[in-house]
Scaffold this active site. Structure first.
Site, PDB file in Angstrom:
ATOM      1  NE  ARG A  20      -2.695  -1.690   3.174  1.00 46.84           N
ATOM      2  CZ  ARG A  20      -3.131  -1.595   4.428  1.00 46.84           C
ATOM      3  NH1 ARG A  20      -3.967  -0.633   4.775  1.00 46.84           N
ATOM      4  NH2 ARG A  20      -2.697  -2.439   5.348  1.00 46.84           N
ATOM      5  CE  LYS A  27       5.051  -1.740   5.889  1.00 40.39           C
ATOM      6  NZ  LYS A  27       3.692  -2.078   6.385  1.00 40.39           N
ATOM      7  NE  ARG A 340      28.710  23.751  -3.530  1.00 39.20           N
ATOM      8  CZ  ARG A 340      29.604  23.857  -4.514  1.00 39.20           C
ATOM      9  NH1 ARG A 340      29.990  25.053  -4.931  1.00 39.20           N
ATOM     10  NH2 ARG A 340      30.109  22.785  -5.066  1.00 39.20           N
ATOM     11  CE  LYS A 358      34.758  22.876  -3.061  1.00 36.40           C
ATOM     12  NZ  LYS A 358      35.500  22.367  -4.191  1.00 36.40           N
ATOM     13  CB  SER A 412      34.623  45.444  -4.446  1.00 34.09           C
ATOM     14  OG  SER A 412      34.260  45.773  -3.128  1.00 34.09           O
ATOM     15  NE  ARG A 447      41.488  48.147 -10.450  1.00 34.01           N
ATOM     16  CZ  ARG A 447      41.927  49.329  -9.989  1.00 34.01           C
ATOM     17  NH1 ARG A 447      42.490  50.215 -10.803  1.00 34.01           N
ATOM     18  NH2 ARG A 447      41.828  49.606  -8.708  1.00 34.01           N
TER      19      ARG A 447
HETATM   20  C1  UD1 Z   1      -0.358  -8.425  13.155  1.00 32.21           C
HETATM   21  C2  UD1 Z   1      -0.971  -9.320  14.222  1.00 32.21           C
HETATM   22  C3  UD1 Z   1      -2.222  -8.657  14.777  1.00 32.21           C
HETATM   23  C4  UD1 Z   1      -1.887  -7.277  15.316  1.00 32.21           C
HETATM   24  C5  UD1 Z   1      -1.185  -6.453  14.244  1.00 32.21           C
HETATM   25  C6  UD1 Z   1      -0.690  -5.159  14.836  1.00 32.21           C
HETATM   26  C7  UD1 Z   1      -0.446 -11.566  13.463  1.00 32.21           C
HETATM   27  C8  UD1 Z   1      -0.951 -12.813  12.852  1.00 32.21           C
HETATM   28  N1  UD1 Z   1      -1.321 -10.581  13.613  1.00 32.21           N
HETATM   29  O1  UD1 Z   1      -1.281  -8.351  12.089  1.00 32.21           O
HETATM   30  O2  UD1 Z   1      -2.772  -9.440  15.814  1.00 32.21           O
HETATM   31  O3  UD1 Z   1      -3.068  -6.632  15.745  1.00 32.21           O
HETATM   32  O4  UD1 Z   1      -0.059  -7.162  13.729  1.00 32.21           O
HETATM   33  O5  UD1 Z   1      -0.139  -4.383  13.832  1.00 32.21           O
HETATM   34  O6  UD1 Z   1       0.712 -11.493  13.833  1.00 32.21           O
HETATM   35  N2  UD1 Z   1       6.137  -9.597   8.472  1.00 32.21           N
HETATM   36  C9  UD1 Z   1       7.278 -10.299   8.128  1.00 32.21           C
HETATM   37  N3  UD1 Z   1       7.155 -11.530   7.598  1.00 32.21           N
HETATM   38  C10 UD1 Z   1       5.952 -12.126   7.385  1.00 32.21           C
HETATM   39  C11 UD1 Z   1       4.788 -11.407   7.740  1.00 32.21           C
HETATM   40  C12 UD1 Z   1       4.909 -10.155   8.298  1.00 32.21           C
HETATM   41  O7  UD1 Z   1       8.385  -9.800   8.293  1.00 32.21           O
HETATM   42  O8  UD1 Z   1       5.933 -13.259   6.897  1.00 32.21           O
HETATM   43  C13 UD1 Z   1       6.255  -8.240   9.021  1.00 32.21           C
HETATM   44  C14 UD1 Z   1       5.631  -7.249   8.074  1.00 32.21           C
HETATM   45  O9  UD1 Z   1       6.636  -6.664   7.241  1.00 32.21           O
HETATM   46  C15 UD1 Z   1       5.030  -6.224   9.022  1.00 32.21           C
HETATM   47  C16 UD1 Z   1       4.790  -6.979  10.317  1.00 32.21           C
HETATM   48  O10 UD1 Z   1       5.515  -8.177  10.213  1.00 32.21           O
HETATM   49  O11 UD1 Z   1       5.915  -5.168   9.296  1.00 32.21           O
HETATM   50  C17 UD1 Z   1       3.325  -7.233  10.579  1.00 32.21           C
HETATM   51  O12 UD1 Z   1       2.809  -8.045   9.593  1.00 32.21           O
HETATM   52  P1  UD1 Z   1       1.342  -7.866   9.050  1.00 32.21           P
HETATM   53  O13 UD1 Z   1       1.094  -8.900   8.039  1.00 32.21           O
HETATM   54  O14 UD1 Z   1       1.087  -6.463   8.684  1.00 32.21           O
HETATM   55  O15 UD1 Z   1       0.477  -8.228  10.358  1.00 32.21           O
HETATM   56  P2  UD1 Z   1      -0.955  -7.693  10.669  1.00 32.21           P
HETATM   57  O16 UD1 Z   1      -1.910  -8.265   9.690  1.00 32.21           O
HETATM   58  O17 UD1 Z   1      -0.916  -6.231  10.797  1.00 32.21           O
END
Ligand code: UD1
Ligand code: CA
Length: 472
Positions: A20, A27, A340, A358, A412, A447
């Site tokens: 998103r 991100k 700079r 600079k 100057s 000059r």
């Molecule tokens: C998760 C929680 C939810 C909580 C919410 C708060 C779970 C199943 N759910 O949901 O209960 O309310 O966070 O924000 O944990 N990520 C990884 N690898 C993965 C999946 C996710 O690194 O395989 C990272 C994502 O980059 C992200 C974070 O974990 O930064 C959260 O993942 P996301 O899928 O957004 O979890 P939520 O659906 O928000």
């Protein structure tokens, strides 16, 4: 007996792409409050434990995310397929499961979370016999969050995700913030029990609550008052909101510490900036990067100061840009100056309007007050650089230095063709083109000598006004 601190391991989940954000960049590489989101997470982790116990789970753009983390010693765990928050831990099992003490887990996309809050969560675990604790908050609209289901006691029995919750569970306003502290040994003993048996076919880290309960342990929830601290960034609107909140927090900190900030809603100051007491920051100033500003300074309206060091009593006029430079006590720059990278402005030296520097050193009390370009130059104490002075430091291939001695006076509109040395106390006539070394205490005139032709203009006027001679 001396009290032993339980060691802490921090795992940062940062493998997601963040669809998103609508970006070519992962991100966590986006910035808020002057730092990338992953840097915020890593800095918070480093406030809780040593680098050797900090691990970042990377997946999308793993190389770029690694490169954004500059602290040495931090570990990375590759999660090539993102099969859920629980899976992110499971892929790190070999690297993590031998580490004892507390296992702290948070996301790479929540820059507002304070280390102090996580520390309180750790203390909640340490002070109890719980297997772990999570952060929760009552939210007016918890849509999208896992709901915290509590048992008869205050302990949590389950976290249910939005897509698996019953109508009754959806009515719960207490939401899971996704920030955990578990006793590492218990966590790893039971982590293998996580199964992708949910509508999304993912390994849910949240299942650990139920798993540990089933094994006879319990998990606590620590409620925070302001869920904004756990704001996770999903799109650029939330990114801007986090940026605003981080900046407000920084300005508030500075104001409470003795810095005057006029119209703070217009001012941008990065988290790493330090400012001494009684310094005044005027509207629309931007103070960025690793800048340090002393006491009793003034930062003029709409100025931009980046990665620079300003000692006490420095005055920066409005609309001045200072990059990677150092200004000593009582130095002044602006309005409308541009420094700079790589300048050193000694005590009491002045850089005025439309002066560009600079890689230049201005000695104590030296002045370049108007309209000049000084590049690769070293200017002595109390030297005076006249309006319109230009160091010609570049021959199209190489840069060359200019040295101007103490107390020298550069008239100057002088053109100084580098490499060049102007001795102490020398005097350059206005409008000179200087191409050769000037000895100390001498006058250089570079000059053409002026010629006055008396009456010439008057005769010309008369000639042009006379009627043309009669034709043939
Ligand atoms: C998760 C929680 C939810 C909580 C919410 C708060 C779970 C199943 N759910 O949901 O209960 O309310 O966070 O924000 O944990 N990520 C990884 N690898 C993965 C999946 C996710 O690194 O395989 C990272 C994502 O980059 C992200 C974070 O974990 O930064 C959260 O993942 P996301 O899928 O957004 O979890 P939520 O659906 O928000
Ligand atoms: Ca999320």
């Amino acid at each position: 007996m001396e009290r032993m601190e339980t060691p802490v391991t921090v795992v940062i989940l940062a493998a997601g792409l963040g669809t998103r954000m609508k970006s070519h960049k992962a991100k966590v590489l986006h910035r808020a409050g002057g730092k990338t989101l992953v840097e915020h997470a890593v800095d918070r982790a480093l406030a809780l434990t040593s680098a050797e116990r900090v691990f970042v789970v990377v997946g999308h753009q793993a190389e770029r995310v690694r490169a954004a983390v500059t602290t040495p010693g931090i570990g990375f765990i590759e999660q090539t397929e993102q099969l859920g928050t629980g899976h992110a831990l499971l892929v790190g099992r070999d690297a993590l499961s031998h580490l004892d003490g507390n296992l702290v887990i948070f996301y790479g996309d929540g820059p507002l979370l304070r280390a102090a809050t996580v520390r309180r969560l750790i203390e909640t675990v340490d002070a109890s016999d719980a297997a772990g604790a999570l952060l929760s908050a009552d939210m007016p609209d918890p849509t999208g969050y896992g709901r915290v289901v509590r048992g008869t006691s205050d302990e949590v029995t389950t976290i249910v995700e939005q897509n698996a919750a019953t109508a009754e569970q959806l009515a719960i306003h207490e939401a899971n913030m996704g920030i955990y502290c578990y006793r590492a040994e218990l966590f790893w003993r039971h982590a293998v029990e996580m199964r992708p048996d949910n509508p999304a076919h993912e390994y849910y880290l949240t299942d650990m609550v139920q798993i540990l309960n089933r094994a006879g342990h319990h998990v606590r929830a620590m409620k925070i008052d302001d869920p904004r601290e756990c704001l996770g960034i999903n799109d650029r609107v939330e990114l801007a909101e986090a940026d605003r909140l981080l900046r407000e927090r920084k300005l508030r900190e500075l104001m409470l510490a003795g810095v005057t900030i006029e119209k703070p809603e217009t001012v941008t100051i990065d988290g790493g900036v330090e400012i001494g007491i009684d310094t005044v920051v005027e509207p629309f100033a931007r103070i960025l990067g690793n800048t340090s500003i002393g006491e009793n300074c003034r930062i003029g309206a709409s100025s931009i100061i980046e990665n620079s060091i300003l000692a006490d009593e420095v005055v920066i006029g409005p609309l001045t840009v200072v990059t990677a430079s150092r200004l000593e006590r009582g130095a002044q720059a602006g309005p409308f100056s541009r420094l700079r990278p790589g300048n050193y402005v000694a005590e009491g030296a002045h850089v005025g309007n439309f002066v560009e520097l600079k890689k230049t050193r201005l000695g104590p009390g030296a002045k370049a007050n108007h309209l000049a370009y000084l590049g690769d130059a070293e200017i002595g104490a109390k030297a005076n650089i006249g309006a319109g002075t230009i160091t010609c430091n570049y021959d199209g291939v190489h840069k060359h230095p200019t040295r101007i001695g103490d107390g020298a006076f550069v008239g100057s509109n002088s053109t100084l063709v580098a490499p060049l040395e102007i001795g102490d106390g020398a005097y350059l006539a206005a409008g000179s083109v200087i191409t050769e070394q000037v000895p100390a205490d001498s006058l250089a005139v570079g000059r053409a000598r002026q010629v006055n032709k008396e009456g010439w203009a008057k005769k010309r006027r008369a000639r042009l006004a006379a009627p043309p001679a009669a034709g043939k």
